[in-house]
Design a protein around this motif. Structure first.
Motif, PDB file in Angstrom:
ATOM      1  N   PHE A 138      -3.873 -16.101 -13.571  1.00 49.07           N
ATOM      2  CA  PHE A 138      -4.606 -17.086 -14.011  1.00 49.07           C
ATOM      3  C   PHE A 138      -4.584 -18.382 -12.770  1.00 49.07           C
ATOM      4  O   PHE A 138      -5.531 -19.022 -12.215  1.00 49.07           O
ATOM      5  CB  PHE A 138      -4.402 -17.895 -15.234  1.00 49.07           C
ATOM      6  CG  PHE A 138      -5.462 -18.923 -15.788  1.00 49.07           C
ATOM      7  CD1 PHE A 138      -6.564 -18.548 -16.157  1.00 49.07           C
ATOM      8  CD2 PHE A 138      -5.301 -20.272 -15.565  1.00 49.07           C
ATOM      9  CE1 PHE A 138      -7.498 -19.398 -16.534  1.00 49.07           C
ATOM     10  CE2 PHE A 138      -6.131 -21.107 -16.188  1.00 49.07           C
ATOM     11  CZ  PHE A 138      -7.386 -20.944 -16.522  1.00 49.07           C
ATOM     12  N   LEU A 139      -3.426 -18.548 -12.381  1.00 45.78           N
ATOM     13  CA  LEU A 139      -3.190 -19.571 -11.370  1.00 45.78           C
ATOM     14  C   LEU A 139      -3.699 -19.173 -10.087  1.00 45.78           C
ATOM     15  O   LEU A 139      -4.310 -19.819  -9.321  1.00 45.78           O
ATOM     16  CB  LEU A 139      -1.715 -19.899 -11.117  1.00 45.78           C
ATOM     17  CG  LEU A 139      -0.942 -20.498 -12.333  1.00 45.78           C
ATOM     18  CD1 LEU A 139       0.580 -20.572 -12.207  1.00 45.78           C
ATOM     19  CD2 LEU A 139      -1.315 -22.159 -11.971  1.00 45.78           C
ATOM     20  N   ALA A 144      -5.840 -25.329  -5.638  1.00 43.98           N
ATOM     21  CA  ALA A 144      -4.824 -26.524  -5.867  1.00 43.98           C
ATOM     22  C   ALA A 144      -5.549 -27.827  -5.898  1.00 43.98           C
ATOM     23  O   ALA A 144      -6.650 -27.917  -5.605  1.00 43.98           O
ATOM     24  CB  ALA A 144      -4.024 -26.678  -4.638  1.00 43.98           C
ATOM     25  N   PRO A 145      -5.066 -28.970  -6.481  1.00 46.28           N
ATOM     26  CA  PRO A 145      -3.540 -28.823  -7.148  1.00 46.28           C
ATOM     27  C   PRO A 145      -3.672 -28.087  -8.518  1.00 46.28           C
ATOM     28  O   PRO A 145      -4.839 -28.078  -9.252  1.00 46.28           O
ATOM     29  CB  PRO A 145      -3.324 -30.174  -7.234  1.00 46.28           C
ATOM     30  CG  PRO A 145      -4.724 -30.988  -7.159  1.00 46.28           C
ATOM     31  CD  PRO A 145      -5.450 -30.230  -6.442  1.00 46.28           C
ATOM     32  N   TYR A 146      -2.763 -27.767  -9.192  1.00 48.65           N
ATOM     33  CA  TYR A 146      -2.284 -26.975 -10.095  1.00 48.65           C
ATOM     34  C   TYR A 146      -1.663 -27.846 -11.415  1.00 48.65           C
ATOM     35  O   TYR A 146      -0.855 -28.507 -10.967  1.00 48.65           O
ATOM     36  CB  TYR A 146      -1.573 -25.602 -10.163  1.00 48.65           C
ATOM     37  CG  TYR A 146      -1.815 -24.797  -9.026  1.00 48.65           C
ATOM     38  CD1 TYR A 146      -2.731 -23.863  -9.153  1.00 48.65           C
ATOM     39  CD2 TYR A 146      -1.398 -24.917  -7.636  1.00 48.65           C
ATOM     40  CE1 TYR A 146      -3.231 -22.888  -8.030  1.00 48.65           C
ATOM     41  CE2 TYR A 146      -2.071 -24.256  -6.584  1.00 48.65           C
ATOM     42  CZ  TYR A 146      -2.990 -23.215  -6.942  1.00 48.65           C
ATOM     43  OH  TYR A 146      -3.482 -22.280  -6.004  1.00 48.65           O
ATOM     44  N   ILE A 161       1.969 -31.653 -11.780  1.00 49.42           N
ATOM     45  CA  ILE A 161       0.689 -31.514 -10.849  1.00 49.42           C
ATOM     46  C   ILE A 161       1.301 -31.137  -9.612  1.00 49.42           C
ATOM     47  O   ILE A 161       2.134 -31.780  -8.842  1.00 49.42           O
ATOM     48  CB  ILE A 161      -0.110 -32.836 -10.764  1.00 49.42           C
ATOM     49  CG1 ILE A 161      -0.578 -33.026 -12.334  1.00 49.42           C
ATOM     50  CG2 ILE A 161      -1.372 -32.488  -9.763  1.00 49.42           C
ATOM     51  CD1 ILE A 161      -1.630 -34.386 -12.318  1.00 49.42           C
ATOM     52  N   ILE A 162       0.796 -29.792  -9.010  1.00 47.44           N
ATOM     53  CA  ILE A 162       1.795 -29.160  -8.098  1.00 47.44           C
ATOM     54  C   ILE A 162       0.576 -28.801  -7.075  1.00 47.44           C
ATOM     55  O   ILE A 162      -0.469 -28.055  -7.352  1.00 47.44           O
ATOM     56  CB  ILE A 162       2.506 -28.012  -8.591  1.00 47.44           C
ATOM     57  CG1 ILE A 162       3.386 -28.327  -9.759  1.00 47.44           C
ATOM     58  CG2 ILE A 162       3.200 -26.943  -7.654  1.00 47.44           C
ATOM     59  CD1 ILE A 162       3.962 -27.347 -10.552  1.00 47.44           C
ATOM     60  N   LEU A 165       0.870 -22.859  -4.628  1.00 47.26           N
ATOM     61  CA  LEU A 165       0.823 -21.985  -5.660  1.00 47.26           C
ATOM     62  C   LEU A 165       2.036 -21.391  -6.238  1.00 47.26           C
ATOM     63  O   LEU A 165       2.448 -20.862  -7.265  1.00 47.26           O
ATOM     64  CB  LEU A 165      -0.265 -20.591  -5.202  1.00 47.26           C
ATOM     65  CG  LEU A 165      -0.317 -19.516  -6.098  1.00 47.26           C
ATOM     66  CD1 LEU A 165      -1.010 -19.883  -7.339  1.00 47.26           C
ATOM     67  CD2 LEU A 165      -1.112 -18.575  -5.503  1.00 47.26           C
ATOM     68  N   LYS A 166       2.914 -21.196  -5.004  1.00 48.56           N
ATOM     69  CA  LYS A 166       4.244 -20.324  -5.294  1.00 48.56           C
ATOM     70  C   LYS A 166       4.988 -21.473  -6.199  1.00 48.56           C
ATOM     71  O   LYS A 166       5.541 -20.687  -7.089  1.00 48.56           O
ATOM     72  CB  LYS A 166       4.731 -20.233  -3.634  1.00 48.56           C
ATOM     73  CG  LYS A 166       6.014 -19.054  -3.870  1.00 48.56           C
ATOM     74  CD  LYS A 166       6.610 -19.091  -2.463  1.00 48.56           C
ATOM     75  CE  LYS A 166       8.035 -18.464  -2.532  1.00 48.56           C
ATOM     76  NZ  LYS A 166       8.787 -19.075  -1.427  1.00 48.56           N
ATOM     77  N   GLU A 167       5.185 -22.510  -5.917  1.00 54.51           N
ATOM     78  CA  GLU A 167       5.670 -23.625  -6.462  1.00 54.51           C
ATOM     79  C   GLU A 167       5.209 -23.686  -8.113  1.00 54.51           C
ATOM     80  O   GLU A 167       6.013 -23.679  -8.961  1.00 54.51           O
ATOM     81  CB  GLU A 167       5.618 -25.036  -5.868  1.00 54.51           C
ATOM     82  CG  GLU A 167       6.898 -25.858  -6.274  1.00 54.51           C
ATOM     83  CD  GLU A 167       6.572 -27.063  -5.495  1.00 54.51           C
ATOM     84  OE1 GLU A 167       6.409 -28.277  -6.221  1.00 54.51           O
ATOM     85  OE2 GLU A 167       6.330 -27.225  -4.407  1.00 54.51           O
ATOM     86  N   ALA A 168       3.842 -23.594  -8.156  1.00 51.34           N
ATOM     87  CA  ALA A 168       3.195 -23.690  -9.562  1.00 51.34           C
ATOM     88  C   ALA A 168       3.816 -22.266 -10.385  1.00 51.34           C
ATOM     89  O   ALA A 168       3.934 -22.536 -11.513  1.00 51.34           O
ATOM     90  CB  ALA A 168       1.724 -23.619  -9.309  1.00 51.34           C
ATOM     91  N   LYS A 169       3.774 -21.331  -9.807  1.00 57.77           N
ATOM     92  CA  LYS A 169       4.104 -20.059 -10.471  1.00 57.77           C
ATOM     93  C   LYS A 169       5.973 -20.207 -10.899  1.00 57.77           C
ATOM     94  O   LYS A 169       6.101 -19.938 -11.905  1.00 57.77           O
ATOM     95  CB  LYS A 169       4.345 -18.896  -9.639  1.00 57.77           C
ATOM     96  CG  LYS A 169       2.837 -18.261  -9.361  1.00 57.77           C
ATOM     97  CD  LYS A 169       2.707 -17.064  -8.422  1.00 57.77           C
ATOM     98  CE  LYS A 169       1.328 -16.326  -8.418  1.00 57.77           C
ATOM     99  NZ  LYS A 169       1.252 -15.345  -7.603  1.00 57.77           N
ATOM    100  N   ALA A 170       6.490 -20.751 -10.036  1.00 57.40           N
ATOM    101  CA  ALA A 170       8.095 -20.978 -10.276  1.00 57.40           C
ATOM    102  C   ALA A 170       8.151 -21.965 -11.545  1.00 57.40           C
ATOM    103  O   ALA A 170       8.734 -21.765 -12.332  1.00 57.40           O
ATOM    104  CB  ALA A 170       8.673 -21.550  -8.902  1.00 57.40           C
TER     105      ALA A 170
END
Ligand code: AMP
Ligand code: GLY
Length: 424
Positions: A138-139, A144-146, A161-162, A165-170
């Motif tokens: 979904f992400l 962005a931002p997520y 609020i990120i 993408l990599k950080e949002a998944k983490a």
């Protein structure tokens, strides 16, 4: 009326201040209250979530109305606790039922409610640790931002609020699989980022009709120019210049009416304040969040701008006659500037002696986190004082609050010097 007000912040001091002006008030108790609320009633050393102690107190003092300030007792079901108890069921509780309080207590519940009733809000999906992989997908499909939101109450820290993408998944993994916010993040709402200017709108409802209170804008970040960490709120202004009649009409028709009707149609018992956290996207209002209570520090400008008798309105809520109540507002503007403990919203110290409170004549100082140490007032929280002023416009109100602040001192006090910067 013999009233018990639950809570201990600036919001409760502002409510106590307003109730004390009511011709209906016989006696006011505030539990647990702070060094400011005791100026308007009797503080009771009792937690706002200790339901058995509250029951004993209500019966002992023949309380005729309980007004709930913070969300915690509501989300824990204080309204239902009263209704289910033979001795308490005729004592009205101003604040929604446990189910209705899920509008604040569960982001997923609130989003599903808005979808069901066509209330404009950001697109979203909800995930659990069993659907983490679907959450990643979904992400990937979003830009962005997520925006990641812990489903449950997380002391105002549950929204991230990120930018990448990599950080949002983490973060999604940390929330769902590693319980970053404990139980509150066992479900996570991922939603579309909306860009616009925010404001807070408040409604009082008896479940059938509603009254719209003065709108406000709060300043959540610790730093000037809306920078740095999120706080509970560093200041507020009312009215909000961009909330003109056209925008307020859209809010009423597209958001307030469908919400009140939706609650009624869904048979969800709501008697109390609804806080709509809104964002203006190119002139259209969207709901960012619901809260099941008044805002803090918004209450410290909303109560001063309410001309009508608050207990009269609350009585209307209790007896389902709110539609017959008249509601009037001050033409004057109001602002509040929070004085906070140095270090807040990170680590800070309490117990600092506050000087200068008795010298203030042009402002109303609402206590947020204070306690009394004999005759001395000391700080007792991150947000310490809300310095509220009136003015024929916001500029004058702000000038008064800043002038008053210059006369109040405590060790390491901090405040934002730019409240209202974007609207005056
Ligand atoms: P909430 O706790 O849901 O009010 O979120 C805290 C803050 O995060 C809000 O006041 C907004 O500033 C921001 N925020 C939440 N949701 C969104 C969104 N969908 N788009 C942009 N900003 C958001
Ligand atoms: N000022 C924002 C809130 O009360 O949640």
């Amino acid at each position: 009326m013999r009233v018990l007000l639950l809570g201990s912040g600036g919001r409760e001091h502002a409510m106590a201040w307003k109730m004390a002006k009511s011709s209906h008030l016989e006696e006011l108790f505030i539990a647990p209250g702070n060094a400011g609320t005791r100026l308007h009633g009797t503080n009771v050393d009792m937690s706002a979530t200790d339901f058995p102690a509250i029951k004993e107190f209500v019966l002992k003092e023949s309380i005729n109305m309980v007004v709930v300030g913070p969300e915690d007792p509501l989300v824990k079901g204080i309204h239902d606790f009263f209704l289910a108890d033979a001795e308490l069921k005729n004592v009205p509780v101003i604040g929604p039922s446990k189910e209705a309080a899920q509008l604040e207590g569960s982001k997923d519940f609130a989003k599903a409610f808005m979808m069901r009733h066509n209330i404009p809000t950001a697109k979203y999906a909800t995930f659990t640790k069993d659907t983490l992989e679907a959450g990643y997908k979904f992400l990937e499909g979003m830009k962005a931002p997520y925006v990641l939101k812990a489903d449950g109450l997380a002391a105002g820290k549950g929204v991230l609020i990120i930018d990448n993408l990599k950080e949002a998944k983490a973060e999604l993994k940390s929330m769902l699989a590693d319980a970053k916010f404990g139980d509150a993040s066992s479900r996570v709402v991922i939603e579309q980022f909306l860009s616009g200017i925010e404001c807070s709108v408040f409604v009082l409802t008896d479940g059938d009709s509603y009254k719209i209170l003065p709108e406000a804008k709060d300043y959540k970040r610790i730093g000037e120019g809306d920078t740095g960490l999120n706080t509970g709120g560093m200041g507020a202004v009312s009215p909000v210049p961009f909330c003109d009649k056209t925008y307020m009409d859209k809010i009423e028709n597209q958001i307030i009416i469908p919400t009140v009707k939706g609650l009624k149609n869904d048979k969800i018992l709501y008697k109390g304040f609804i806080f709509f956290g809104l964002i203006n996207v190119k002139g259209e209002p969207y709901v960012i969040e619901y809260n099941c209570r008044m805002g803090d520090p918004e209450t410290e400008v909303v109560m001063p701008r309410l001309k009508s008798d608050l207990l009269d309105l609350l009585e209307g809520v209790a007896t389902n006659t709110l539609s017959e109540c008249d509601i009037q507002f001050e033409d004057r503007s109001a602002c509040t500037v929070m004085m906070v403990a140095g270090g807040y919203p990170e680590e800070y110290q309490k117990g600092k002696v506050i000087n200068g409170l008795n010298t203030i004549v042009d402002s109303i100082v609402f206590h947020a986190g204070t306690a009394s140490d004999g005759p001395v007032v000391v700080s007792n929280g991150g947000r310490v004082l809300a310095v509220t002023s009136y003015g024929k416009n916001l500029e004058i109100a702000l000038e008064r609050s800043y002038n008053s602040i210059s006369k109040i001192s405590f060790d390491a006090a901090n405040y934002r010097k730019d409240i209202g910067f974007d609207v005056v």
